[in-house]
Design an enzyme around this catalytic site. Structure first.
Site, PDB file in Angstrom:
ATOM      1  N   ALA A  66       0.871  -1.169   0.000  1.00 50.63           N
ATOM      2  CA  ALA A  66       0.000   0.000   0.000  1.00 50.63           C
ATOM      3  C   ALA A  66       0.913   1.226   0.000  1.00 50.63           C
ATOM      4  CB  ALA A  66      -0.908  -0.027   1.226  1.00 50.63           C
ATOM      5  N   GLY A 111       0.687  -4.919   1.029  1.00 50.05           N
ATOM      6  CA  GLY A 111      -0.582  -4.994   0.301  1.00 50.05           C
ATOM      7  C   GLY A 111      -0.458  -5.714  -1.032  1.00 50.05           C
ATOM      8  N   GLU A 114      -0.782  -9.262  -0.216  1.00 46.64           N
ATOM      9  CA  GLU A 114      -2.197  -9.499   0.113  1.00 46.64           C
ATOM     10  C   GLU A 114      -3.055  -9.547  -1.157  1.00 46.64           C
ATOM     11  OE1 GLU A 114      -1.770  -6.225   2.945  1.00 46.64           O
ATOM     12  OE2 GLU A 114      -2.681  -7.535   4.449  1.00 46.64           O
ATOM     13  N   GLU A 134       5.088  -5.021   7.186  1.00 42.84           N
ATOM     14  CA  GLU A 134       4.371  -3.927   7.856  1.00 42.84           C
ATOM     15  C   GLU A 134       4.896  -3.620   9.249  1.00 42.84           C
ATOM     16  OE1 GLU A 134       2.920  -6.320   6.088  1.00 42.84           O
ATOM     17  OE2 GLU A 134       1.301  -5.502   4.866  1.00 42.84           O
TER      18      GLU A 134
HETATM   19  N1  CO8 Z   1       4.509   3.151  -1.026  1.00 43.42           N
HETATM   20  C1  CO8 Z   1       4.857   4.299  -1.653  1.00 43.42           C
HETATM   21  N2  CO8 Z   1       5.945   4.420  -2.445  1.00 43.42           N
HETATM   22  C2  CO8 Z   1       6.709   3.313  -2.635  1.00 43.42           C
HETATM   23  C3  CO8 Z   1       6.419   2.101  -2.027  1.00 43.42           C
HETATM   24  C4  CO8 Z   1       5.257   2.033  -1.181  1.00 43.42           C
HETATM   25  N3  CO8 Z   1       4.865   0.888  -0.614  1.00 43.42           N
HETATM   26  N4  CO8 Z   1       7.374   1.208  -2.376  1.00 43.42           N
HETATM   27  C5  CO8 Z   1       8.225   1.854  -3.185  1.00 43.42           C
HETATM   28  N5  CO8 Z   1       7.846   3.133  -3.339  1.00 43.42           N
HETATM   29  C6  CO8 Z   1       8.496   4.190  -4.131  1.00 43.42           C
HETATM   30  C7  CO8 Z   1       9.742   4.713  -3.449  1.00 43.42           C
HETATM   31  O1  CO8 Z   1       9.414   5.666  -2.466  1.00 43.42           O
HETATM   32  C8  CO8 Z   1      10.500   5.283  -4.629  1.00 43.42           C
HETATM   33  O2  CO8 Z   1       9.939   6.546  -4.948  1.00 43.42           O
HETATM   34  P1  CO8 Z   1      10.922   7.782  -5.319  1.00 43.42           P
HETATM   35  O3  CO8 Z   1      11.650   7.344  -6.580  1.00 43.42           O
HETATM   36  O4  CO8 Z   1       9.967   8.908  -5.557  1.00 43.42           O
HETATM   37  O5  CO8 Z   1      11.843   7.963  -4.165  1.00 43.42           O
HETATM   38  C9  CO8 Z   1      10.156   4.331  -5.767  1.00 43.42           C
HETATM   39  O6  CO8 Z   1       8.971   3.646  -5.365  1.00 43.42           O
HETATM   40  C10 CO8 Z   1      11.244   3.312  -6.023  1.00 43.42           C
HETATM   41  O7  CO8 Z   1      11.520   2.657  -4.795  1.00 43.42           O
HETATM   42  P2  CO8 Z   1      12.997   2.532  -4.163  1.00 43.42           P
HETATM   43  O8  CO8 Z   1      13.859   3.654  -4.634  1.00 43.42           O
HETATM   44  O9  CO8 Z   1      12.845   2.356  -2.685  1.00 43.42           O
HETATM   45  O10 CO8 Z   1      13.483   1.192  -4.860  1.00 43.42           O
HETATM   46  P3  CO8 Z   1      14.543   0.138  -4.272  1.00 43.42           P
HETATM   47  O11 CO8 Z   1      14.836  -0.806  -5.397  1.00 43.42           O
HETATM   48  O12 CO8 Z   1      15.696   0.821  -3.630  1.00 43.42           O
HETATM   49  O13 CO8 Z   1      13.748  -0.652  -3.114  1.00 43.42           O
HETATM   50  C11 CO8 Z   1      11.840  -1.801  -2.142  1.00 43.42           C
HETATM   51  C12 CO8 Z   1      12.612  -1.436  -3.449  1.00 43.42           C
HETATM   52  C13 CO8 Z   1      12.704  -2.740  -1.277  1.00 43.42           C
HETATM   53  C14 CO8 Z   1      10.570  -2.516  -2.589  1.00 43.42           C
HETATM   54  C15 CO8 Z   1      11.527  -0.509  -1.356  1.00 43.42           C
HETATM   55  O14 CO8 Z   1      10.925   0.423  -2.239  1.00 43.42           O
HETATM   56  C16 CO8 Z   1      10.590  -0.726  -0.214  1.00 43.42           C
HETATM   57  O15 CO8 Z   1      11.005  -1.209   0.829  1.00 43.42           O
HETATM   58  N6  CO8 Z   1       9.283  -0.348  -0.377  1.00 43.42           N
HETATM   59  C17 CO8 Z   1       8.320  -0.442   0.668  1.00 43.42           C
HETATM   60  C18 CO8 Z   1       7.880  -1.876   0.867  1.00 43.42           C
HETATM   61  C19 CO8 Z   1       6.887  -1.964   2.015  1.00 43.42           C
HETATM   62  O16 CO8 Z   1       7.204  -1.700   3.156  1.00 43.42           O
HETATM   63  N7  CO8 Z   1       5.639  -2.375   1.709  1.00 43.42           N
HETATM   64  C20 CO8 Z   1       4.595  -2.499   2.673  1.00 43.42           C
HETATM   65  C21 CO8 Z   1       3.832  -1.238   2.805  1.00 43.42           C
HETATM   66  S1  CO8 Z   1       2.631  -1.283   4.115  1.00 43.42           S
HETATM   67  C22 CO8 Z   1       1.311  -2.105   3.457  1.00 43.42           C
HETATM   68  O17 CO8 Z   1       1.340  -2.541   2.350  1.00 43.42           O
HETATM   69  C23 CO8 Z   1       0.109  -2.248   4.323  1.00 43.42           C
HETATM   70  C24 CO8 Z   1      -1.061  -2.888   3.581  1.00 43.42           C
HETATM   71  C25 CO8 Z   1      -2.336  -2.773   4.352  1.00 43.42           C
HETATM   72  C26 CO8 Z   1      -2.863  -1.375   4.324  1.00 43.42           C
HETATM   73  C27 CO8 Z   1      -3.901  -1.185   5.351  1.00 43.42           C
HETATM   74  C28 CO8 Z   1      -4.525   0.183   5.231  1.00 43.42           C
HETATM   75  C29 CO8 Z   1      -4.561   0.960   6.463  1.00 43.42           C
END
Ligand code: CO8
Length: 257
Positions: A66, A111, A114, A134
């Site tokens: 998400a 997400g 999920e 998360e």
């Molecule tokens: N949300 C928003 N932006 C994201 C997300 C995300 N989940 N994942 C990646 N991005 C963005 C980055 O911010 C980045 O943007 P920018 O270029 O503007 O800085 C772009 O995508 C590229 O990402 P990275 O530069 O970080 O790429 P890397 O190759 O270095 O890393 C990763 C890739 C490991 C996937 C890293 O991006 C990461 O850790 N992302 C987050 C993963 C995460 O924690 N996901 C879980 C999120 S929480 C969730 O899903 C809860 C679901 C239930 C919701 C319930 C509602 C209340």
């Protein structure tokens, strides 16, 4: 790829939905959930639908979760609302009467995992990475992960993944039963083509009944579930498909479904 948040294409009655926010690794924000719900409105009304595959745009991510930027400022009430919208949308995807398959082409986190779990099964590219990270953000899965993950991989493995937040590669995902197959990224499209042809060659009502028997049966005790199967089996003999399918076998020709 255009600016649509969900791209749609179709072959042999198999609809492919592509989550299309590659700059944010296809992270699910509110607008994307709305776009998915709109696609579901159309799919639910499509009598000729044979199956659905869902994948992510680009070669790096299926869905990286998400949208953390959007979630950061949510109040508890807003978070509940966002989670309920996500849950309802994924429930509708799961409840489509045809097979729904996740083609996981990279990061499949939070997400995104999920979303894959709401599909009937998943296949993954060999660069795919899975996880429910998360807890590292101070929250827990909110789109069904704590419930669908243990049902797919068992409670001990699900507890490991949702409490440590550790990420696993495609081979480990295969070993624990989170995905059915792993293949090179370039082969996902050929997999979808094969799946489309397989589903198009089967009795469409039979495919729907088979999915219904598995899904509805899992919510019941074994005796009730076996009775459910018997009812759906008998129902198949009341339609045209059974006569065509069995006649084609006897006549040594392809059935015309
Ligand atoms: N949300 C928003 N932006 C994201 C997300 C995300 N989940 N994942 C990646 N991005 C963005 C980055 O911010 C980045 O943007 P920018 O270029 O503007 O800085 C772009 O995508 C590229 O990402 P990275 O530069 O970080 O790429 P890397 O190759 O270095 O890393 C990763 C890739 C490991 C996937 C890293 O991006 C990461 O850790 N992302 C987050 C993963 C995460 O924690 N996901 C879980 C999120 S929480 C969730 O899903 C809860 C679901 C239930 C919701 C319930 C509602 C209340």
């Amino acid at each position: 790829m255009s600016d649509n948040l969900i791209e749609r294409s179709e072959r042999h009655g198999l609809v492919c939905l592509t989550v299309n926010r590659p700059k944010a690794l296809n992270a699910l924000n509110s607008a994307l959930l709305d776009a998915l719900a709109a696609e579901l409105d159309a799919l639910e009304a499509e009598p000729g639908l044979r199956g659905v595959v869902i994948t992510g745009a680009g070669d790096k991510a299926f869905v990286a979760g998400a949208d953390i930027t959007e979630m950061r400022e949510l109040s508890a009430a807003q978070a509940r609302d966002f989670a309920q919208r996500g849950l309802a949308t994924l429930k509708r995807l799961e409840a489509l009467p045809v097979p729904v398959v996740a083609l996981v082409n990279g990061f499949c986190l939070g997400g995104g995992c999920e979303l894959a779990l709401a599909c009937d099964w998943a296949v993954a590219s060999d660069n795919a990475i899975f996880g429910q990270p998360e807890v590292a953000l101070g929250v827990i899965p909110g789109f069904g992960g704590t419930q669908r993950l243990p049902r797919r991989v068992g409670p001990a493995m699900a507890l490991d993944l949702v409490t440590t937040g550790r990420k696993i590669d495609a081979q480990e995902a295969l070993r624990i039963g989170l995905v059915n197959q792993v293949m090179p990224l370039a082969e996902l499209d050929a997999y979808a083509e094969r799946l489309a042809k397989q589903l198009a060659g089967n009795g469409p009502q039979a495919v729907r009944s088979a999915k219904q028997a598995v899904h509805d049966g899992l919510d019941q005790d074994l005796d009730s579930a076996l009775a459910l199967e018997a009812g759906l089996f008998a129902l198949a003999f009341a339609g045209d498909e059974q006569r065509e399918g069995m006649s084609a076998f006897v006549d040594k020709r392809k059935p015309n479904f």
